[in-house]
Design a protein around this motif. Structure first.
Motif, short mmCIF file in Angstrom:
data_model
loop_
_atom_site.label_atom_id
_atom_site.label_comp_id
_atom_site.label_asym_id
_atom_site.label_seq_id
_atom_site.Cartn_x
_atom_site.Cartn_y
_atom_site.Cartn_z
N ARG A 179 0.83 -1.21 0.00
CA ARG A 179 0.00 0.00 0.00
C ARG A 179 0.87 1.26 0.00
O ARG A 179 0.65 2.18 -0.80
CB ARG A 179 -0.92 -0.01 1.22
N LYS A 183 1.22 3.96 -3.10
CA LYS A 183 0.82 5.36 -2.97
C LYS A 183 1.99 6.31 -3.22
O LYS A 183 1.83 7.34 -3.89
CB LYS A 183 0.25 5.60 -1.57
N GLN A 187 1.46 8.72 -6.21
CA GLN A 187 1.04 10.06 -5.79
C GLN A 187 2.19 11.03 -5.56
O GLN A 187 1.99 12.25 -5.64
CB GLN A 187 0.21 9.95 -4.51
N ILE A 291 1.21 11.44 2.58
CA ILE A 291 0.82 10.02 2.54
C ILE A 291 1.04 9.38 3.91
O ILE A 291 0.19 8.66 4.43
CB ILE A 291 1.63 9.28 1.46
#
Length: 479
Positions: A179, A183, A187, A291
């Motif tokens: 995960r 991300k 991102q 994040i």
């Protein structure tokens, strides 16, 4: 051995029928870097400093195309790093785990990654230098991917499901790692790299002394190094401690090398660390911070939800036996399906082996038959030629015998006539010689008579003289 040969033939047929089979080529020592997988490194130069003899370079391929590169430790049975590029987020995940036969048996003829079940008994020392699925079963660890499948799609994603790209991670840590990395890449890194295909990613693991089943090392930390090798480029390092699944520390690539990878140089020229665009780098760090903050907030919310949701806990406790029963039934069903497919696979393999044996026997018989016919057809002109030559030689021998016999028959009277005709000539010519010989004989006879007479007279003369000498002196003395 015969069964092994049949299995190998069937396996090769399957590869030819299913061209999408995954390949993981062990790079030879005489090849530069990772061979065709050097494209996953800035300047096509792999990291420096990994020089142990148990480090194996693997060029991970799929559909005959390089997908990412892996440096594997046969001592720890885990990858030390995987180098890759971001393609597209995965739309779905389909696990299809493979192993690399050449790591355990460099002399075998299988140059591609295969399913573990397909090579049991055909690869020597299977599992001696790499982890197997059985090493993870019942261990409490999952096969965590260094190159996450969530950052890849289609063929690139299929290539990630190899045990040479997996490390032992707890289920929670594996989920957190995939995960977080997903991300961060999507991102924070991709939006701030002007050329997406120039974003080089290295995901690695640092082995610890803890081992799964005394064989596979559990990493003490995971790390990610990113290099945007483009105008206004930058580099970044991230570290996640395996003991704290929520941790995610950002640092420079130089700090990552110094603190966690001493003696290692990850990127050529440090990815231009001294000439990096600070604004871009700050933007990346802020995105990473957001994040990380979002994950921490999510963790706090989850804890509050747990404390306030006691009703759901009770319901969960009540439902747990039924869920476990359902899981057991699903597991039994899945195992039955797997067994059926495995049985069908064995049947197909056996049928294919029988068919191949029949085809081989038929082909061998056909080749032998054609060979025999060819030899007979080739020998016919040869035998005919020999017969003709023998007939001709026999005819010549007959002619020679007839001529020889005729000559001998004709030579008898001719010789006799010649000798008869030559007799008068030889007789007349011999008369002078005969007369000469007769004259010589008569002359010799007279000469012999004269010599004999002379000898007799000489003898008488000698005898008379001797007598006279003997008796005459005695008469004179008496007087």
């Amino acid at each position: 051995r015969e069964w092994t040969m049949k299995t190998s033939i069937v396996f090769l047929l399957c590869i030819s029928v299913f061209p999408g089979f995954s390949r993981g080529r062990v790079v030879r020592e005489d090849e530069t870097g990772f061979a065709e997988c050097n494209v996953f490194f800035p300047g096509q130069v792999p990291p420096e400093g990994f020089t142990e003899p148990f480090h194996v370079k693997i060029c991970q391929q799929y559909n005959k195309e390089p997908r990412f590169a892996t440096l594997y430790s046969t001592k720890d049975k885990i990858p030390l790093y995987s180098a890759f590029k971001f393609t597209k987020p995965a739309q779905s995940e389909e696990e299809n785990w493979l192993v690399e036969p050449q790591i355990d048996d460099p002399e075998n003829d299988l140059h591609e990654m295969v399913h573990e079940a397909d090579i049991i008994g055909t690869v020597a020392n299977l599992g001696a230098n790499q982890a197997l699925t059985s090493d993870y079963v019942g261990s409490g660890y999952e096969r965590g991917l260094l190159n996450p499948s969530v950052l890849n799609e289609k063929d690139y994603q299929m290539a990630t499901y190899t045990l040479t790209n997996a490390v032992p991670l707890s289920p929670a840590l594996s989920k957190s790692w995939h995960r977080d990395i997903g991300k961060v890449v999507e991102q924070a890194l991709i939006p701030h790299c002007s050329k997406k295909d120039h974003l080089y990613l290295l995901a690695g693991a640092i082995p610890s002394s803890v081992q799964v089943k005394g064989k596979v090392s559990v990493p003490e930390s995971l790390w990610l190094a990113a290099c945007c090798d483009a105008p206004e480029g930058w580099s970044l390092g991230l570290v996640k401690k395996t003991k704290d699944e929520s941790s995610l520390v950002d640092l420079t690539v130089g700090e990552l090398e110094k603190q966690h990878l001493p003696g290692v140089h990850l990127f050529k020229g440090s990815c231009g660390e001294d000439k990096q665009n600070q604004e871009k780098k700050e933007a990346v760090l802020q995105a990473v911070s957001r994040i990380r903050s979002g994950e921490q907030a999510g963790t706090t919310d989850n804890q509050e939800t747990k404390h306030s949701g006691w009703v759901r806990k009770v319901a969960g406790i009540i439902a747990t036996p039924f869920i476990k029963l359902l899981e057991l039934l699903i597991y039994i069903f899945v195992e039955l399906v797997k067994s059926v497919f495995y049985f069908l696979w064995l049947v197909v393999k056996r049928v294919c082996g029988t068919v191949l044996d029949g085809l081989y026997s038929l082909w061998s018989g056909l080749v032998s038959y054609l060979k025999a016919i060819s030899m007979v057809l080739i020998s016919i002109p040869y035998d005919v030629g020999r017969v003709i030559i023998n007939i001709f030689l026999g005819f010549l021998q007959i002619v020679q015998d007839v001529v020889s016999l005729t000559y001998r028959i004709l030579s008898i009277p001719v010789g006799f006539v010649l000798h008869l005709a030559a007799f008068p000539y030889h007789s007349i010519c011999a008369i002078p010689s005969v007369l000469k010989d007769m004259a010589s004989g008569i002359g010799g006879t007279f000469s012999l008579v004269i010599d004999a007479t002379a000898a007799v007279l000489h003898g008488f003369y000698y005898l008379a003289g001797h007598i006279v000498k003997r008796f005459v002196p005695k008469g004179s003395s008496d007087d």
